[in-house]
Design an enzyme around this catalytic site. Structure first.
Site, PDB file in Angstrom:
ATOM      1  N   ARG A   1       0.809  -1.219   0.000  1.00 33.47           N
ATOM      2  CA  ARG A   1       0.000   0.000   0.000  1.00 33.47           C
ATOM      3  C   ARG A   1       0.849   1.279   0.000  1.00 33.47           C
ATOM      4  O   ARG A   1       0.332   2.362  -0.198  1.00 33.47           O
ATOM      5  CB  ARG A   1      -0.961  -0.009   1.204  1.00 33.47           C
ATOM      6  CG  ARG A   1      -2.154  -0.918   0.988  1.00 33.47           C
ATOM      7  CD  ARG A   1      -2.939  -1.140   2.261  1.00 33.47           C
ATOM      8  NE  ARG A   1      -2.260  -2.049   3.167  1.00 33.47           N
ATOM      9  CZ  ARG A   1      -2.658  -2.308   4.411  1.00 33.47           C
ATOM     10  NH1 ARG A   1      -3.718  -1.701   4.894  1.00 33.47           N
ATOM     11  NH2 ARG A   1      -1.979  -3.161   5.159  1.00 33.47           N
TER      12      ARG A   1
ATOM     13  N   ALA B   1      38.483  49.025  -5.258  1.00 34.53           N
ATOM     14  CA  ALA B   1      37.137  48.626  -5.704  1.00 34.53           C
ATOM     15  C   ALA B   1      37.131  48.364  -7.200  1.00 34.53           C
ATOM     16  O   ALA B   1      37.839  49.013  -7.962  1.00 34.53           O
ATOM     17  CB  ALA B   1      36.142  49.732  -5.363  1.00 34.53           C
TER      18      ALA B   1
ATOM     19  N   TYR C   1      36.655  28.706 -10.790  1.00 38.12           N
ATOM     20  CA  TYR C   1      36.463  27.609 -11.748  1.00 38.12           C
ATOM     21  C   TYR C   1      36.856  28.081 -13.135  1.00 38.12           C
ATOM     22  O   TYR C   1      36.361  29.096 -13.618  1.00 38.12           O
ATOM     23  CB  TYR C   1      34.975  27.219 -11.703  1.00 38.12           C
ATOM     24  CG  TYR C   1      34.607  26.022 -12.524  1.00 38.12           C
ATOM     25  CD1 TYR C   1      35.338  24.835 -12.439  1.00 38.12           C
ATOM     26  CD2 TYR C   1      33.503  26.062 -13.381  1.00 38.12           C
ATOM     27  CE1 TYR C   1      34.973  23.723 -13.178  1.00 38.12           C
ATOM     28  CE2 TYR C   1      33.130  24.950 -14.121  1.00 38.12           C
ATOM     29  CZ  TYR C   1      33.869  23.777 -14.011  1.00 38.12           C
ATOM     30  OH  TYR C   1      33.497  22.683 -14.756  1.00 38.12           O
TER      31      TYR C   1
END
Ligand code: UD1
Ligand code: CA
Length: 457
Positions: free
Chosen positions: A16, A420, A384
């Site tokens: 079931r 920055a 990566y």
């Protein structure tokens, strides 16, 4: 004291559930169903025998090497399943536990075993008085004593009115059990060998058969389909939360809090609504786990604050750190003491040192960040190259200006500054300033000259 063998019956097909997975491997609050009877058996018995059906190698593997597994090749009933276990059982007491009743408490089963040992009965059945006994085996008594158990489908109209049901948990004196099981026939509506028939056989032979009635009939709820699995999970989840609250954890909204059985939380931590904490996670004291946080298989030390909607997976956070709102720690992130990880920051396989800050909109992967570092808004480690992952190292007290790309492998030395908007491709020595961006060009009066040209055309 005589020894106790626990026999866990788990050879049922579990049709079931409509699943490719064996029923007893379905998870309930972070542990497979089979883990619950196993835990009770380990606490109460000297040896454990597990009866499984064919093709249940995964169940046997999950059970562990201290469990003696036997296979019931043909599913001929619960009595037949018990007979398969006989060769692995010891003398003394046999405790039978169904594999699919995870709410049975350790206290209740302990009470059953104690009663059985003290009374020296041949059999002791755990029963429950329930408002809706349909479908269950009924306990037939005479003069107050248990006479037999009749299955629902074999019961007379009068027997169907009995509200005391068989939970399927029993203690037997081993020798009496095996003797009586030899006499069980499959002469019933299902043509199965019922373990329940042993009760009547023993009682008729004049042996003592006792019943212990559960205080909480809800404990006897079984899992046969996914709706029952969900219903049982509601109860188990609440038990986990109650245990935590009793031990000193504040849970603001138990109804929306999902904490698995595998989680530990120390006192005076507050859990806000809509929090999920799962897997082997450990959370220290005096933490605040903000609304909507999802913590999985992670370690969080004391006095950590998770602002709303943090996702933390397989990571570690040290004491007094603050994270979020909306940050994502992927596996192997390690946030040091007093560090700050702010909104829309993703960390992966990176260490952030004591007191360092990554406050806004950053991706930090495969990086080691020292202590007291400030990582400006929008800083990205370019880890990566399409084939390999490379590391970034940032020394203590370095200052990374906003919107910096750190192209790994690259190192920024201790106390160095990065201007920055820089794209940093070469190592920055300690104490240096690196600026890696195009020089700004300013053309005075350019706008007016452009407007004039347009008029001339
Ligand atoms: C059983 C009891 C019933 C009781 C109910 C409580 C019997 C005959 N009936 O009914 O009196 O009220 O539990 O939930 O036992 N199993 C095997 N091999 C088999 C058949 C069963 O291992 O061939 C195991 C199942 O996995 C389960 C247990 O025995 O753990 C009980 O079997 P199940 O078919 O679930 O019996 P119920 O109809 O639920
Ligand atoms: Ca059942």
């Amino acid at each position: 004291m005589s020894q106790v063998t626990a026999v866990i019956l788990a050879a049922g097909e579990g049709k079931r559930m409509r699943s490719r997975q064996p029923k007893v491997l379905h998870p309930l609050c972070g542990r497979p169903l089979i883990a619950y009877p196993l835990r009770t058996a380990r606490a109460l018995a000297d040896r454990i025998v597990l009866v499984v059906g064919p093709n249940a190698d995964a169940v046997v593997e999950r059970a562990g090497s201290d469990v003696r597994a036997v296979v019931q090749r043909e599913r001929l009933g619960s009595g037949h399943a018990m007979l398969q276990a006989q060769a692995e059982c010891g003398d003394g007491t046999i405790l039978v536990l169904p594999g699919d009743m995870p709410l049975l408490s350790f206290e209740t089963i302990g009470r059953l075993v104690d009663h059985h040992r003290k009374s020296r009965a041949a059999a002791t059945v755990l029963t429950a008085v329930v408002p809706a006994p349909q479908g269950y085996g009924r306990v037939v008594r005479r003069g107050g004593r248990v006479r037999r158990i009749v299955e629902d489908r074999d019961a007379t109209a009068a027997e169907k009115k009995i509200a005391e049901i068989n939970t399927s948990v029993y203690c037997f004196a081993a020798a009496k059990l095996w003797q009586a099981l030899g006499k069980v026939s499959a002469d019933n509506d299902q043509g199965e060998y019922y373990l329940t028939d042993v009760i009547g056989i023993l009682a008729r032979a004049g042996a003592r058969v006792d019943a212990v009635v559960t205080q909480d009939p809800g404990e006897a709820a079984g899992v046969n389909d996914r709706k029952q699995l969900a219903a049982v999970a509601v109860v188990q989840r609440r038990r986990i939360l109650d245990r935590l609250m009793e031990s000193g954890v504040t849970i603001l909204d138990p109804a929306s809090t999902y904490i698995e059985d595998t989680v530990t939380i120390e006192p005076d931590t507050t859990i806000h609504p809509h929090v999920t904490i799962e897997g082997p996670s450990a959370i220290g004291g005096d933490c605040v786990i903000g609304p909507g946080c999802h913590v999985s298989a992670s370690r969080i030390a004391e006095r950590v604050t998770l602002l709303p909607y943090c996702v933390i997976r397989e990571s570690a956070i040290d004491e007094d750190a603050t994270l979020g709102p909306f940050c994502h720690l992927r596996p192997l992130a390690h946030v040091g003491p007093k560090a700050k990880i702010g909104n829309f920051v993703e960390l992966k396989k990176s260490t952030i040192g004591r007191g360092s800050k990554v406050p806004h909109l950053s991706y930090v992967g495969d990086a080691t960040v020292g202590q007291g570092v400030n990582v400006g808004a929008g800083t990205i480690t370019c880890n990566y190259d399409g084939v390999n992952k490379h590391e970034t190292k940032i020394g203590d007290r370095a200052f990374i200006g906003t919107n910096t790309s750190l192209v790994a492998p690259v190192t920024v030395g201790e106390g160095a500054y990065v201007g920055a908007g820089s794209t940093i491709t070469k190592d920055v020595p300690p104490g240096a300033l690196a600026v890696g961006r195009a020089q700004q060009v300013v053309k005075e009066g350019w706008a007016a000259r452009k407007a004039k040209k347009r008029e001339e055309h």
